[in-house]
Design an enzyme around this catalytic site. Structure first.
Site, PDB file in Angstrom:
ATOM      1  N   ASP A 141      24.684 -13.114  -3.478  1.00 27.84           N
ATOM      2  CA  ASP A 141      23.898 -11.937  -3.854  1.00 27.84           C
ATOM      3  C   ASP A 141      24.818 -10.845  -4.417  1.00 27.84           C
ATOM      4  O   ASP A 141      24.617  -9.668  -4.164  1.00 27.84           O
ATOM      5  CB  ASP A 141      23.182 -11.429  -2.583  1.00 27.84           C
ATOM      6  CG  ASP A 141      22.092 -10.433  -2.893  1.00 27.84           C
ATOM      7  OD1 ASP A 141      21.681 -10.357  -4.052  1.00 27.84           O
ATOM      8  OD2 ASP A 141      21.668  -9.719  -1.972  1.00 27.84           O
ATOM      9  N   CYS A 189       0.021 -14.949  -0.128  1.00 23.70           N
ATOM     10  CA  CYS A 189       0.999 -13.874  -0.350  1.00 23.70           C
ATOM     11  C   CYS A 189       0.406 -12.799  -1.269  1.00 23.70           C
ATOM     12  O   CYS A 189       0.578 -11.597  -1.029  1.00 23.70           O
ATOM     13  CB  CYS A 189       2.306 -14.430  -0.906  1.00 23.70           C
ATOM     14  SG  CYS A 189       2.113 -15.474  -2.354  1.00 23.70           S
TER      15      CYS A 189
HETATM   16  S1  SF4 Z   1       2.457 -21.259  -0.358  1.00 25.98           S
HETATM   17 FE1  SF4 Z   1       2.911 -20.227  -2.278  1.00 25.98          FE
HETATM   18  S2  SF4 Z   1       1.036 -19.063  -2.723  1.00 25.98           S
HETATM   19 FE2  SF4 Z   1       0.938 -19.642  -0.547  1.00 25.98          FE
HETATM   20  S3  SF4 Z   1       1.803 -17.883   0.541  1.00 25.98           S
HETATM   21 FE3  SF4 Z   1       3.488 -19.342   0.185  1.00 25.98          FE
HETATM   22  S4  SF4 Z   1       4.398 -18.615  -1.751  1.00 25.98           S
HETATM   23 FE4  SF4 Z   1       2.396 -17.681  -1.601  1.00 25.98          FE
END
Ligand code: SF4
Ligand code: SF4
Length: 316
Positions: free
Chosen positions: A138, A199
């Site tokens: 990073d 998410c």
């Molecule tokens: S699986 Fe993919 S779409 Fe579902 S919460 Fe995790 S990152 Fe987001």
């Protein structure tokens, strides 16, 4: 340059892998150093859109960012490494503010750099005496998630985190970019996000569109990178976060059954989990220095952390 006979290439990789696991890394992959043609348009779009907010450094060194051969002379291979930081214990005190899990323990930059240096020396001493290259955690214009995906370590989720099928997304990504030619991974891990949108739905500031996080709306940006006061549109959605935000990872089903980190340095400092909101509000600069001496939280400095605490308190 010393050549690596094909016959022994697999053995080199196998032994380097064993050493990396021995050093405490959780997974390792190899990718051939080349221009990231597929990722370049995504980065360009993100920057043109202004989604990097005031992180001007993200627009610097664009060419080096998309082509590691311009960053490290003679680069042939990207050795991508993952280190889980998933805590074994969680904070369940409702009267506490929240800090992103990656910052609960010892500063990952220091912990991982030491291991990277050891791995570099091991490769030089046991596999490739002419080894040259650099270690990154990073710390430079490297598209770490893109390289980890190329190295076969996971896929980039809709929240833009790298998701490893067994470790989930609470992982630090680091790299060695070296002049030793090693065969790169040949098949990518399938993207398993499917029709999930947890998410996106859970982000309190609507910062996520699939594969794109707008830093101008992201709590993590505002509480760590941003200087000055926090925009009112964000303060009302801080949800007790005072350093970073894990919401889009907390809801990800791929983080549900993953094992905790084996690295003791990433274990949460007990103080952090035991503190109450009033302790934070009364935190002195001296206590901040002591508690966060070895923590990534020191990035905000005392003034930044207190601003974040106030922003949370004032929204009530
Ligand atoms: S699986 Fe993919 S779409 Fe579902 S919460 Fe995790 S990152 Fe987001
Ligand atoms: S870190 Fe928090 S604010 Fe940023 S995209 Fe994820 S859920 Fe949204």
């Amino acid at each position: 340059m010393t050549s690596t006979p094909n016959l022994t290439d697999a053995i080199h990789r196998q032994q380097i892998r064993a050493k990396a696991l021995d050093l405490g890394f959780d997974d390792i992959g190899f990718a051939t150093a080349q221009r990231l043609n597929d990722d370049e348009p995504r980065l360009q779009k993100w920057l043109l859109n202004g989604a990097n907010a005031e992180m001007a450094y993200m627009a610097n060194h664009f060419e080096k960012r998309v082509d590691p051969r311009l960053l490290v002379d003679g680069a042939c291979t990207i050795v991508s490494l993952l280190s889980s930081y998933k805590p074994a214990v969680e904070s369940n005190n409702p009267d506490n503010f929240k800090i992103a899990r990656y910052a609960w323990g010892h500063d990952y930059h220091e912990v991982i750099r030491e291991k990277l240096n050891e791995l570099f020396n091991y490769i030089r001493d046991h596999h490739y005496p002419d080894l040259q290259g650099r270690a990154f955690v990073d710390s430079a214009p490297v598209l770490e998630r893109a390289w980890a995906a190329r190295a076969g370590l996971g896929w980039m989720g809709k929240n833009t985190c790298l998701i490893h099928p067994k470790l989930g997304s609470y992982v630090f990504i680091s790299e060695l970019i070296i002049n030793m030619p090693l065969t790169g991974n040949s098949s990518l891990v399938n993207n398993h996000c499917g029709s999930c949108s947890r998410c996106i739905d859970a982000c309190p500031t609507q910062a996520i569109t699939p594969g794109f996080v707008d830093a101008r709306k992201c709590i993590s940006y505002w509480t760590i990178e941003h200087k000055g006061e926090i925009d009112p549109s964000i303060t009302q959605n801080l949800n007790n976060w005072i350093f970073g935000c894990d919401i889009c990872q907390e809801v990800c089903p791929w983080n549900r059954k993953t094992p905790p980190s084996k690295e003791p340095s990433f274990s949460p400092q007990p103080q952090l989990l035991q503190m109450n909101k009033s302790d934070w509000e009364e935190l002195s600069e001296d206590s901040f220095r002591i508690i966060f001496k070895k923590s990534a939280v020191k990035r905000t400095k005392y003034i930044g952390l207190m601003r974040n605490i106030r922003a949370n308190t004032n929204q009530k």
